[in-house]
Design an enzyme around this catalytic site. Sequence first.
Site, PDB file in Angstrom:
ATOM      1  N   SER B  94       0.819  -1.222   0.000  1.00  0.00           N
ATOM      2  CA  SER B  94       0.000   0.000   0.000  1.00  0.00           C
ATOM      3  C   SER B  94       0.844   1.259   0.000  1.00  0.00           C
ATOM      4  O   SER B  94       0.310   2.358  -0.138  1.00  0.00           O
ATOM      5  CB  SER B  94      -0.871   0.007   1.245  1.00  0.00           C
ATOM      6  OG  SER B  94      -0.051   0.213   2.396  1.00  0.00           O
ATOM      7  N   GLY B  95       2.149   1.113   0.198  1.00  0.00           N
ATOM      8  CA  GLY B  95       3.005   2.280   0.370  1.00  0.00           C
ATOM      9  C   GLY B  95       3.153   2.684   1.826  1.00  0.00           C
ATOM     10  O   GLY B  95       4.016   3.490   2.161  1.00  0.00           O
ATOM     11  N   TYR B  97       4.179   1.120   4.557  1.00  0.00           N
ATOM     12  CA  TYR B  97       5.405   0.755   5.263  1.00  0.00           C
ATOM     13  C   TYR B  97       6.595   1.582   4.769  1.00  0.00           C
ATOM     14  O   TYR B  97       7.333   2.163   5.568  1.00  0.00           O
ATOM     15  CB  TYR B  97       5.683  -0.744   5.094  1.00  0.00           C
ATOM     16  CG  TYR B  97       6.952  -1.193   5.759  1.00  0.00           C
ATOM     17  CD1 TYR B  97       7.006  -1.404   7.133  1.00  0.00           C
ATOM     18  CD2 TYR B  97       8.114  -1.399   5.023  1.00  0.00           C
ATOM     19  CE1 TYR B  97       8.176  -1.799   7.754  1.00  0.00           C
ATOM     20  CE2 TYR B  97       9.292  -1.798   5.633  1.00  0.00           C
ATOM     21  CZ  TYR B  97       9.323  -2.000   6.999  1.00  0.00           C
ATOM     22  OH  TYR B  97      10.485  -2.383   7.605  1.00  0.00           O
ATOM     23  N   ASP B 147      -2.230   1.092   5.531  1.00  0.00           N
ATOM     24  CA  ASP B 147      -2.189   0.996   6.998  1.00  0.00           C
ATOM     25  C   ASP B 147      -0.982   1.740   7.539  1.00  0.00           C
ATOM     26  O   ASP B 147      -0.118   2.195   6.790  1.00  0.00           O
ATOM     27  CB  ASP B 147      -2.136  -0.472   7.443  1.00  0.00           C
ATOM     28  CG  ASP B 147      -0.835  -1.167   7.034  1.00  0.00           C
ATOM     29  OD1 ASP B 147      -0.130  -0.641   6.131  1.00  0.00           O
ATOM     30  OD2 ASP B 147      -0.527  -2.219   7.591  1.00  0.00           O
ATOM     31  N   GLN B 194      -2.889  -5.542  12.491  1.00  0.00           N
ATOM     32  CA  GLN B 194      -1.829  -4.896  13.256  1.00  0.00           C
ATOM     33  C   GLN B 194      -2.000  -5.267  14.730  1.00  0.00           C
ATOM     34  O   GLN B 194      -2.791  -6.159  15.048  1.00  0.00           O
ATOM     35  CB  GLN B 194      -1.866  -3.377  13.036  1.00  0.00           C
ATOM     36  CG  GLN B 194      -1.438  -2.942  11.636  1.00  0.00           C
ATOM     37  CD  GLN B 194       0.056  -3.143  11.354  1.00  0.00           C
ATOM     38  OE1 GLN B 194       0.855  -3.465  12.228  1.00  0.00           O
ATOM     39  NE2 GLN B 194       0.429  -2.976  10.071  1.00  0.00           N
ATOM     40  N   GLY B 221       3.237  -5.571  10.566  1.00  0.00           N
ATOM     41  CA  GLY B 221       3.890  -5.057  11.764  1.00  0.00           C
ATOM     42  C   GLY B 221       4.893  -5.992  12.400  1.00  0.00           C
ATOM     43  O   GLY B 221       5.415  -5.695  13.474  1.00  0.00           O
ATOM     44  N   ASP B 271       6.711 -12.437   1.468  1.00  0.00           N
ATOM     45  CA  ASP B 271       7.585 -11.688   0.559  1.00  0.00           C
ATOM     46  C   ASP B 271       8.753 -11.215   1.374  1.00  0.00           C
ATOM     47  O   ASP B 271       8.624 -11.000   2.590  1.00  0.00           O
ATOM     48  CB  ASP B 271       6.864 -10.463  -0.017  1.00  0.00           C
ATOM     49  CG  ASP B 271       6.907  -9.298   0.959  1.00  0.00           C
ATOM     50  OD1 ASP B 271       7.804  -8.453   0.834  1.00  0.00           O
ATOM     51  OD2 ASP B 271       6.055  -9.252   1.880  1.00  0.00           O
ATOM     52  N   CYS B 314      23.760 -23.284 -10.098  1.00  0.00           N
ATOM     53  CA  CYS B 314      24.403 -24.464  -9.508  1.00  0.00           C
ATOM     54  C   CYS B 314      24.706 -25.524 -10.565  1.00  0.00           C
ATOM     55  O   CYS B 314      25.649 -26.297 -10.422  1.00  0.00           O
ATOM     56  CB  CYS B 314      23.535 -25.032  -8.388  1.00  0.00           C
ATOM     57  SG  CYS B 314      23.553 -23.956  -6.930  1.00  0.00           S
ATOM     58  N   HIS B 340      20.142 -17.892  -8.072  1.00  0.00           N
ATOM     59  CA  HIS B 340      20.229 -19.047  -7.169  1.00  0.00           C
ATOM     60  C   HIS B 340      19.331 -18.848  -5.942  1.00  0.00           C
ATOM     61  O   HIS B 340      18.575 -19.751  -5.561  1.00  0.00           O
ATOM     62  CB  HIS B 340      21.665 -19.287  -6.709  1.00  0.00           C
ATOM     63  CG  HIS B 340      21.711 -20.194  -5.519  1.00  0.00           C
ATOM     64  ND1 HIS B 340      21.552 -21.556  -5.619  1.00  0.00           N
ATOM     65  CD2 HIS B 340      21.801 -19.927  -4.181  1.00  0.00           C
ATOM     66  CE1 HIS B 340      21.561 -22.089  -4.404  1.00  0.00           C
ATOM     67  NE2 HIS B 340      21.718 -21.119  -3.520  1.00  0.00           N
TER      68      HIS B 340
END
Lengths: 376, 376
Positions: B94-95, B97, B147, B194, B221, B271, B314, B340
């Site tokens: 959402s931007g 953070y 948020d 949160q 959070g 992520d 590898c 890798h």
Amino acid sequence: MKPRFQFTIHATEGKARTGVIQMRRGEIRTPAFMPVGTAATVKAMKPQDVRATGADIILGNTYHLMLRPGAERMARLGGLHKFMNWDRPILTDSGGYQVMSLSELRKITEEGVTFASHIDGSRHMLSPERSMEIQRLLGSDIVMCFDECPKIDQPRDVIARSMEMSMRWAKRSREAFDAGGDHAECSALFGIQQGALDESLRKTSADALAEIGFDGYAIGGLAVGEGQEAMFSTLDFAPGQLPADRPRYLMGVGKPDDLVGAVERGVDMFDCVLPTRSGRNGQAFTWSGPLNMRNARHAEDTGPVDPRCSCPTCATYTRAYLHHLIKAGEMLGAMLLTEHNISFYQQLMQGMRDAIAEQRFTAFAADFRRDYFRKE
Amino acid sequence: MKPRFQFTIHATEGKARTGVIQMRRGEIRTPAFMPVGTAATVKAMKPQDVRATGADIILGNTYHLMLRPGAERMARLGGLHKFMNWDRPILTDSGGYQVMSLSELRKITEEGVTFASHIDGSRHMLSPERSMEIQRLLGSDIVMCFDECPKIDQPRDVIARSMEMSMRWAKRSREAFDAGGDHAECSALFGIQQGALDESLRKTSADALAEIGFDGYAIGGLAVGEGQEAMFSTLDFAPGQLPADRPRYLMGVGKPDDLVGAVERGVDMFDCVLPTRSGRNGQAFTWSGPLNMRNARHAEDTGPVDPRCSCPTCATYTRAYLHHLIKAGEMLGAMLLTEHNISFYQQLMQGMRDAIAEQRFTAFAADFRRDYFRKE
């Protein structure tokens, strides 16, 4: 068995030639452009992608590789080809040029050059014998003689003395190369003509090299700031001084228009960092001239970098995206532009090869210059 | 027609779940790891290579993209998927953070956040409504509520007030998203829980989100410096507070052992910049733990980074070569190690999915930890 080194000229037009060099690790179609893989990597490209651009051969830098990872270490690791996953021919330079331009605390004597590494200050030595040994340890396919590349704007007697020492070094290189056992039997050795812009010095150098005898002959000491006009003037006579039945390699050249002008003057091989370095700096080469991808005019341009280019970057991405990546400093921008530039250079070489083969190179060169220098 | 958003759980073992999310642009196998493509590129990788690692979905950062190239510009260029040549699902944050961690001169009110760009100092605003608009202009498949992500070590009443505002922003996000026309009909909206490490605040947040109703629920959070033990303690209760029939997404996590521990606790999606960032810094993740490729012990090691890994790096290159590239600062080192690492993360997720499906996840997790934390 494949020949050690065999150069066949398929067609000529004026001084321009097209042909093929056959070697153990593969064929090199000429005129050829060799992407530069300084430190065992063509920067920002995977080797299979380099090959996919049409490159038959790449160049490795002896100076960089002797310092890191080191020639003896490279030999223990199985040689440069295996190390970097490139199984086709590799030409290595002798280290002579970089030791002049990059190292510190140089001392040049008849024996060779001692210097300090630009990486960690460690002391090293290069001589004709050590350069041949290093290139053998790397597993080079085309080995270059160790020479001195003097600054171009020095008095004639300085240039002459430097050239004469380079010719003595060429003879020592030949002898050291020939003593190289198995490696000498499956690789080739090129001599390097010196003499700056002076026709008679170039002739003396060419004759000295021909007397020693090499698989191919490089034109050294150009592309060092003399400008295209002076370079072309020298190329009006220098290639013709070299044996006609051997490949002629113009070292460190150049811009796309340099390549066309040099092929017109009889040159068969080239290497240059320009397409890779420019790619990392946001410059794209195109049939319509160079583009600075940072320029705001590309920000919403949904066309490809070059509509005439067949590379994966042009098939997939817009100028707007490349502009964004370069502005944002994203590695993918360097990766995609490098791939485009190397591919563009290979397409240019293929275009010249086809044109010479079909006896329309004069028209090709005229068309190229018309489009390349026309303002968009 | 493919469903807009449908989550099917195929198997569970303890709290761990495996399944699939079906969306218009493709399926997302869970547990899923989403490589981070901050500025419209997963750094140092081509999108086809990202896909070849097994990634079903990537993440884009709203904060970065709104500043460069800009949301309205991206919409004019046809959206993020077309821009970056990734045709599978994209989740955008959402931007919220990044605006806290990267921007300058922030001012937070009930309305939203005003701030100065870290790139050029220009003034911008983010609110639930503007964040939804930007994510719509980007063409996001999974949109995140706007948020506030507060610092974790603040008093409970500060965390509570922040969480309560985030819940009011979640409702405004839902309303703004639903007003988004065509985009709302082919994309999904996730709420973000949160409440830091506090079980009752997390419960209040979860209930407020479930009351509004979302396609999936993120645990926000965390991974902000609290340490793995505190994170796992929170994950002992937080996922179970969220609707069981919806995907649970732990934002910004994490190390390989974080992922295994979180899947054990019922998380479905992740992520993290760690595999990409580490790859650029010379760190390789392996089944035997992380490796620092700069370490001199790799200099003549002809083995692969990880003998159990199936990635192209590898399969092709030695530790010695990667050590050399990283030491030399070569872009190819970052490219190969990033590929890798992303591939290793995807193989880890596939291993967890298979293990849960075959009811042997407990043993998988134990084996993983035994090998990962054993000193080589």
